[in-house]
Motif scaffolding. Structure first.
Motif, PDB file in Angstrom:
ATOM      1  N   VAL A  72       0.859  -1.182   0.000  1.00 34.13           N
ATOM      2  CA  VAL A  72       0.000   0.000   0.000  1.00 34.13           C
ATOM      3  C   VAL A  72       0.894   1.230   0.000  1.00 34.13           C
ATOM      4  O   VAL A  72       1.782   1.359   0.840  1.00 34.13           O
ATOM      5  CB  VAL A  72      -0.928   0.011   1.244  1.00 34.13           C
ATOM      6  N   ARG A  73       0.636   2.125  -0.952  1.00 34.29           N
ATOM      7  CA  ARG A  73       1.391   3.371  -1.055  1.00 34.29           C
ATOM      8  C   ARG A  73       0.435   4.546  -0.828  1.00 34.29           C
ATOM      9  O   ARG A  73      -0.129   5.072  -1.784  1.00 34.29           O
ATOM     10  CB  ARG A  73       2.045   3.478  -2.424  1.00 34.29           C
ATOM     11  N   PRO A  74       0.244   4.938   0.434  1.00 32.44           N
ATOM     12  CA  PRO A  74      -0.687   6.039   0.720  1.00 32.44           C
ATOM     13  C   PRO A  74      -0.214   7.337   0.076  1.00 32.44           C
ATOM     14  O   PRO A  74       0.983   7.634   0.053  1.00 32.44           O
ATOM     15  CB  PRO A  74      -0.656   6.164   2.248  1.00 32.44           C
ATOM     16  N   GLU A  75      -1.148   8.105  -0.451  1.00 27.41           N
ATOM     17  CA  GLU A  75      -0.801   9.374  -1.088  1.00 27.41           C
ATOM     18  C   GLU A  75      -0.226  10.368  -0.095  1.00 27.41           C
ATOM     19  O   GLU A  75       0.650  11.163  -0.446  1.00 27.41           O
ATOM     20  CB  GLU A  75      -2.041   9.978  -1.756  1.00 27.41           C
ATOM     21  N   GLU A  76      -0.712  10.339   1.145  1.00 25.77           N
ATOM     22  CA  GLU A  76      -0.299  11.322   2.147  1.00 25.77           C
ATOM     23  C   GLU A  76       1.010  10.958   2.853  1.00 25.77           C
ATOM     24  O   GLU A  76       1.484  11.706   3.683  1.00 25.77           O
ATOM     25  CB  GLU A  76      -1.409  11.536   3.180  1.00 25.77           C
ATOM     26  N   ALA A  77       1.596   9.822   2.527  1.00 22.25           N
ATOM     27  CA  ALA A  77       2.836   9.389   3.184  1.00 22.25           C
ATOM     28  C   ALA A  77       3.859   8.950   2.153  1.00 22.25           C
ATOM     29  O   ALA A  77       3.517   8.527   1.061  1.00 22.25           O
ATOM     30  CB  ALA A  77       2.540   8.227   4.136  1.00 22.25           C
ATOM     31  N   GLU A  78       5.121   9.085   2.543  1.00 24.87           N
ATOM     32  CA  GLU A  78       6.193   8.591   1.678  1.00 24.87           C
ATOM     33  C   GLU A  78       6.418   7.120   1.975  1.00 24.87           C
ATOM     34  O   GLU A  78       6.247   6.666   3.095  1.00 24.87           O
ATOM     35  CB  GLU A  78       7.480   9.374   1.941  1.00 24.87           C
ATOM     36  N   GLY A  79       6.803   6.372   0.974  1.00 28.75           N
ATOM     37  CA  GLY A  79       7.122   4.974   1.183  1.00 28.75           C
ATOM     38  C   GLY A  79       5.944   4.051   0.963  1.00 28.75           C
ATOM     39  O   GLY A  79       4.905   4.433   0.436  1.00 28.75           O
ATOM     40  N   THR A  80       6.141   2.818   1.403  1.00 28.85           N
ATOM     41  CA  THR A  80       5.168   1.751   1.162  1.00 28.85           C
ATOM     42  C   THR A  80       4.944   0.969   2.442  1.00 28.85           C
ATOM     43  O   THR A  80       5.891   0.677   3.174  1.00 28.85           O
ATOM     44  CB  THR A  80       5.717   0.790   0.080  1.00 28.85           C
ATOM     45  N   ASN A  81       3.698   0.606   2.684  1.00 27.27           N
ATOM     46  CA  ASN A  81       3.383  -0.304   3.769  1.00 27.27           C
ATOM     47  C   ASN A  81       3.295  -1.694   3.149  1.00 27.27           C
ATOM     48  O   ASN A  81       2.539  -1.911   2.209  1.00 27.27           O
ATOM     49  CB  ASN A  81       2.064   0.065   4.450  1.00 27.27           C
ATOM     50  N   ALA A  82       4.106  -2.614   3.669  1.00 22.02           N
ATOM     51  CA  ALA A  82       4.139  -3.983   3.146  1.00 22.02           C
ATOM     52  C   ALA A  82       3.514  -4.930   4.157  1.00 22.02           C
ATOM     53  O   ALA A  82       3.799  -4.857   5.356  1.00 22.02           O
ATOM     54  CB  ALA A  82       5.576  -4.411   2.867  1.00 22.02           C
TER      55      ALA A  82
END
Length: 131
Positions: free
Chosen positions: A85-95
């Motif tokens: 998941v790559r949230p627009e409001e955050a940098e990076g990716t949640n795996a």
């Protein structure tokens, strides 16, 4: 559980295994493990963390860390990426990584993620922050 931190690879793996058992016995929603930040880290730095819920590991990664995670998964065939998941409001990716294996193997994977993905040194301190 009587201890919540560890500084050697063997102690950290044992801590993770014990924390997993405690998490399951308590039927808590998740287990959170955090690596202590080096003293040189800025005030706004967030320590790298891994959460476990049932058979899913959850972690945030920069693009470089995500590449290292994917390479590490080549060594762990019983683990697989479930969702990125790559949230627009955050940098990076949640795996989200599925772990279809025993607690000992999960503990080894967690150790390798902190060492290889998050680039922690041999003597980093690991905390069982929430069980």
């Amino acid at each position: 559980m009587t201890r919540f931190d560890a500084e050697t690879a063997e102690e950290r793996r044992a801590l993770v295994e014990d924390a997993i058992v405690a998490h399951r016995e308590r039927t808590s929603p998740f287990l959170t493990l955090e690596a202590e930040l080096p003293e040189s880290a800025g005030e706004d730095a967030v320590p790298p963390w891994i959460q476990l819920s049932e058979d899913t590991l959850n972690l945030d990664c920069t693009d470089a860390e995500l590449d290292r995670l994917k390479s590490l998964l080549d060594e762990y065939r019983s683990f697989s990426v479930d969702e990125l998941v790559r949230p627009e409001e955050a940098e990076g990716t949640n795996a989200r990584v599925l772990a279809r294996t025993d607690d000992e193997r999960i503990a080894q994977f967690v150790e390798d993620v902190f060492r290889q993905v998050y680039d922690r040194g041999e003597d980093y301190r690991l905390w069982a922050a929430e069980v």
